[in-house]
Motif scaffolding. Sequence first.
Motif, mmCIF file in Angstrom:
data_model
loop_
_atom_site.group_PDB
_atom_site.id
_atom_site.type_symbol
_atom_site.label_atom_id
_atom_site.label_comp_id
_atom_site.label_asym_id
_atom_site.label_seq_id
_atom_site.Cartn_x
_atom_site.Cartn_y
_atom_site.Cartn_z
ATOM 1 N N ASN A 57 -28.426 -93.085 -17.381
ATOM 2 C CA ASN A 57 -27.770 -91.782 -17.261
ATOM 3 C C ASN A 57 -26.509 -91.942 -16.414
ATOM 4 O O ASN A 57 -26.336 -92.964 -15.737
ATOM 5 N N PHE B 210 -17.418 -93.512 -16.469
ATOM 6 C CA PHE B 210 -17.930 -93.462 -15.095
ATOM 7 C C PHE B 210 -17.846 -94.825 -14.407
ATOM 8 O O PHE B 210 -17.393 -94.924 -13.262
ATOM 9 N N GLY C 237 -21.008 -85.127 -27.229
ATOM 10 C CA GLY C 237 -22.358 -84.594 -27.038
ATOM 11 C C GLY C 237 -22.609 -84.137 -25.612
ATOM 12 O O GLY C 237 -21.851 -84.457 -24.702
ATOM 13 N N HIS D 134 -27.628 -84.740 -13.501
ATOM 14 C CA HIS D 134 -28.846 -84.558 -12.691
ATOM 15 C C HIS D 134 -29.134 -85.861 -11.962
ATOM 16 O O HIS D 134 -28.954 -86.944 -12.520
ATOM 17 N N ARG E 268 -30.402 -82.617 -32.609
ATOM 18 C CA ARG E 268 -30.350 -81.449 -31.725
ATOM 19 C C ARG E 268 -29.033 -80.704 -31.892
ATOM 20 O O ARG E 268 -28.041 -81.268 -32.367
ATOM 21 N N GLY F 37 -12.057 -99.812 -19.540
ATOM 22 C CA GLY F 37 -12.898 -98.642 -19.764
ATOM 23 C C GLY F 37 -12.746 -97.640 -18.630
ATOM 24 O O GLY F 37 -12.933 -97.984 -17.469
ATOM 25 N N TYR G 100 -25.834 -95.879 -27.576
ATOM 26 C CA TYR G 100 -27.111 -96.146 -26.902
ATOM 27 C C TYR G 100 -27.508 -97.611 -27.058
ATOM 28 O O TYR G 100 -27.620 -98.092 -28.193
ATOM 29 N N ARG H 76 -23.176 -98.796 -18.880
ATOM 30 C CA ARG H 76 -24.244 -98.698 -19.867
ATOM 31 C C ARG H 76 -24.110 -99.732 -20.997
ATOM 32 O O ARG H 76 -25.081 -100.305 -21.452
ATOM 33 N N LEU H 77 -22.880 -99.969 -21.439
ATOM 34 C CA LEU H 77 -22.681 -100.898 -22.555
ATOM 35 C C LEU H 77 -22.580 -102.344 -22.075
ATOM 36 O O LEU H 77 -23.023 -103.264 -22.749
ATOM 37 N N THR I 160 -16.296 -102.757 -18.734
ATOM 38 C CA THR I 160 -17.360 -101.760 -18.959
ATOM 39 C C THR I 160 -17.594 -101.481 -20.448
ATOM 40 O O THR I 160 -18.271 -100.519 -20.802
HETATM 41 P P1 FAD Z 1 -18.648 -95.202 -21.300
HETATM 42 O O1 FAD Z 1 -18.594 -93.767 -20.923
HETATM 43 O O2 FAD Z 1 -19.090 -95.566 -22.679
HETATM 44 O O3 FAD Z 1 -17.209 -95.833 -20.998
HETATM 45 C C1 FAD Z 1 -16.833 -97.093 -21.471
HETATM 46 C C2 FAD Z 1 -15.389 -96.990 -21.921
HETATM 47 O O4 FAD Z 1 -14.919 -98.308 -22.232
HETATM 48 C C3 FAD Z 1 -15.200 -96.159 -23.181
HETATM 49 O O5 FAD Z 1 -14.354 -95.058 -22.919
HETATM 50 C C4 FAD Z 1 -14.586 -97.137 -24.181
HETATM 51 O O6 FAD Z 1 -13.580 -96.543 -24.996
HETATM 52 C C5 FAD Z 1 -13.988 -98.184 -23.278
HETATM 53 N N1 FAD Z 1 -13.835 -99.504 -23.914
HETATM 54 C C6 FAD Z 1 -14.799 -100.227 -24.540
HETATM 55 N N2 FAD Z 1 -14.280 -101.378 -25.001
HETATM 56 C C7 FAD Z 1 -12.962 -101.388 -24.669
HETATM 57 C C8 FAD Z 1 -11.888 -102.309 -24.875
HETATM 58 N N3 FAD Z 1 -12.062 -103.441 -25.557
HETATM 59 N N4 FAD Z 1 -10.662 -102.015 -24.378
HETATM 60 C C9 FAD Z 1 -10.457 -100.842 -23.711
HETATM 61 N N5 FAD Z 1 -11.446 -99.935 -23.507
HETATM 62 C C10 FAD Z 1 -12.679 -100.207 -23.965
HETATM 63 N N6 FAD Z 1 -26.064 -89.030 -19.117
HETATM 64 C C11 FAD Z 1 -26.524 -88.089 -18.243
HETATM 65 O O7 FAD Z 1 -26.652 -88.371 -17.049
HETATM 66 N N7 FAD Z 1 -26.819 -86.819 -18.675
HETATM 67 C C12 FAD Z 1 -26.680 -86.440 -19.984
HETATM 68 O O8 FAD Z 1 -26.961 -85.291 -20.333
HETATM 69 C C13 FAD Z 1 -26.218 -87.410 -20.908
HETATM 70 N N8 FAD Z 1 -26.068 -87.088 -22.207
HETATM 71 C C14 FAD Z 1 -25.593 -88.040 -23.076
HETATM 72 C C15 FAD Z 1 -25.443 -87.656 -24.426
HETATM 73 C C16 FAD Z 1 -24.951 -88.584 -25.323
HETATM 74 C C17 FAD Z 1 -24.799 -88.167 -26.769
HETATM 75 C C18 FAD Z 1 -24.624 -89.902 -24.905
HETATM 76 C C19 FAD Z 1 -24.109 -90.914 -25.895
HETATM 77 C C20 FAD Z 1 -24.793 -90.273 -23.591
HETATM 78 C C21 FAD Z 1 -25.278 -89.343 -22.664
HETATM 79 N N9 FAD Z 1 -25.433 -89.678 -21.313
HETATM 80 C C22 FAD Z 1 -25.906 -88.729 -20.420
HETATM 81 C C23 FAD Z 1 -25.137 -91.028 -20.810
HETATM 82 C C24 FAD Z 1 -23.709 -91.122 -20.278
HETATM 83 O O9 FAD Z 1 -22.803 -90.880 -21.334
HETATM 84 C C25 FAD Z 1 -23.497 -92.543 -19.737
HETATM 85 O O10 FAD Z 1 -24.451 -92.867 -18.743
HETATM 86 C C26 FAD Z 1 -22.119 -92.756 -19.122
HETATM 87 O O11 FAD Z 1 -21.111 -92.043 -19.771
HETATM 88 C C27 FAD Z 1 -21.823 -94.246 -19.167
HETATM 89 O O12 FAD Z 1 -20.591 -94.524 -18.542
HETATM 90 P P2 FAD Z 1 -19.919 -95.967 -18.769
HETATM 91 O O13 FAD Z 1 -18.680 -95.961 -17.973
HETATM 92 O O14 FAD Z 1 -20.926 -97.022 -18.548
HETATM 93 O O15 FAD Z 1 -19.611 -96.033 -20.339
#
Ligand code: FAD
Length: 390
Positions: A345, A11, A56, A61, A278, A8, A308, A337-338, A231
């Motif tokens: 956030n 972030f 989206g 912040h 929205r 992943g 989410y 997050r996942l 992630t």
């Molecule tokens: P992700 O960004 O979900 O990254 C995980 C990555 O892992 C993905 O790219 C996925 O493709 C990859 N992955 C999963 N499984 C596999 C696999 N088997 N093999 C290879 N790759 C894989 N936060 C804010 O602070 N402000 C905001 O305004 C805000 N707005 C949001 C609006 C929306 C609609 C959403 C959905 C979220 C918002 N967030 C916001 C939250 C923000 O998106 C998350 O906190 C942040 O992006 C999480 O980062 P992450 O690395 O945990 O997960």
Amino acid sequence: MFDYLIVGAGFAGSVLAERLANGSGKKVLICDRRPHIGGNAYDEYNSDGILVHRYGPHIFHTNAKDVFDYLSRFTEWREYQHRVLASVDGMQVPIPINLDTINSLYGLNLDSLSIQDFFDRIKEPRDSITTSEDVVVSAVGKELYEKFFRGYTRKQWGLDPSELDASVTARVPTRTNRDDRYFTDTYQAMPRHGYTRMFEKMLDNPNIKVLLNCDYRELQDEFFYREMIYTGPVDSYFDFRYGKLPYRSLEFRHETHDREVFQAAPVVNYPNEQPYTRVTEFKYLTGQTHPKTSIVYEYPQAEGDPYYPIPMPENAELYAKYKELADAEMDVHFVGRLATYKYYNMDQVVAQALTTYGKMVGEKRKAAATMQLGAAYTNGNGFRNLETVG
Ligand code: FAD
Ligand code: UDP
């Protein structure tokens, strides 16, 4: 051969890749099954040349200076204070509910003192604040709850607010002043050249190899690595051993309009009549000037990409079982997050990744000390093959 495989490139994964490569000189392979880096924060110029967020609106912040300072190494910022209007009773009024919201909605002329009396009269205190309904009803009563929160929440989550943890609607405060900003954090800004550019800078290191369009399971026999950072969704990693962890999804409908401005605010929320929650107009967020304007509608979905985690007691119980498995998994770190099933956030994910890195560096020092004492740190050639995971 790599020290780390990172699954992943959002972030969580990108911060850890950057820290491990730049902070510790490690060799990192980072893969994402999507065709791009940045995870859900990915942004891109559409065919009209307008910078949009594919998944989206993402507004940065935080109150955490260390997180802001850390990201500032990879981007300049554009100061930006987010504002949202809610479409209620045929009007567009500020959300979070503030003095102007109440005065416009009810044709009143309250001030900061008399609005408190107003809320005191209509609020319905509850013995304990457990659910998302309790939070709002105990602050502003049933009528405002129904106008602003009940419909939106049912649409967004497919659940009644009474079924969701208090933390969900508690994200949106109630104000007695005229402050119409969505957030009040100390640092509020957008990456000046977009999120994707910031991620590119984070990953720009010869010790980081990025593989896109690639599920980590496809890499099984291709690469060797010592440890993994995962992630993605935690239930998927364990092949849904205890059943599916519920995640809420969204469908995004992007449109470009042949006029400079589409709506009166960066985001307009539609709690009631519409099937979407929205509408976001990107030029407000990015400050771009362009004769056309691009917007996105968000339609909540039960199925689709997991966006989410759904904060409610039975999901927390199910996650606790997966967390036990995750904690027991040797040489795999679950971050984001996942993978940790937290409604985080972006800044919270960055903080979690930086903390994880700190712990890993500490652990490593301990491991190295153990090795010096003659204990084996790894078996065989010291590398783990993906096949042995999951
Ligand atoms: P992700 O960004 O979900 O990254 C995980 C990555 O892992 C993905 O790219 C996925 O493709 C990859 N992955 C999963 N499984 C596999 C696999 N088997 N093999 C290879 N790759 C894989 N936060 C804010 O602070 N402000 C905001 O305004 C805000 N707005 C949001 C609006 C929306 C609609 C959403 C959905 C979220 C918002 N967030 C916001 C939250 C923000 O998106 C998350 O906190 C942040 O992006 C999480 O980062 P992450 O690395 O945990 O997960
Ligand atoms: N919410 C609502 N009405 C609104 C705004 C928010 O009912 O006008 C509730 C809804 O349950 C939403 C939650 O508050 O999911 C959190 O809102 P936020 O804007 O933080 O959601 P996100 O940006 O994370 O989707």
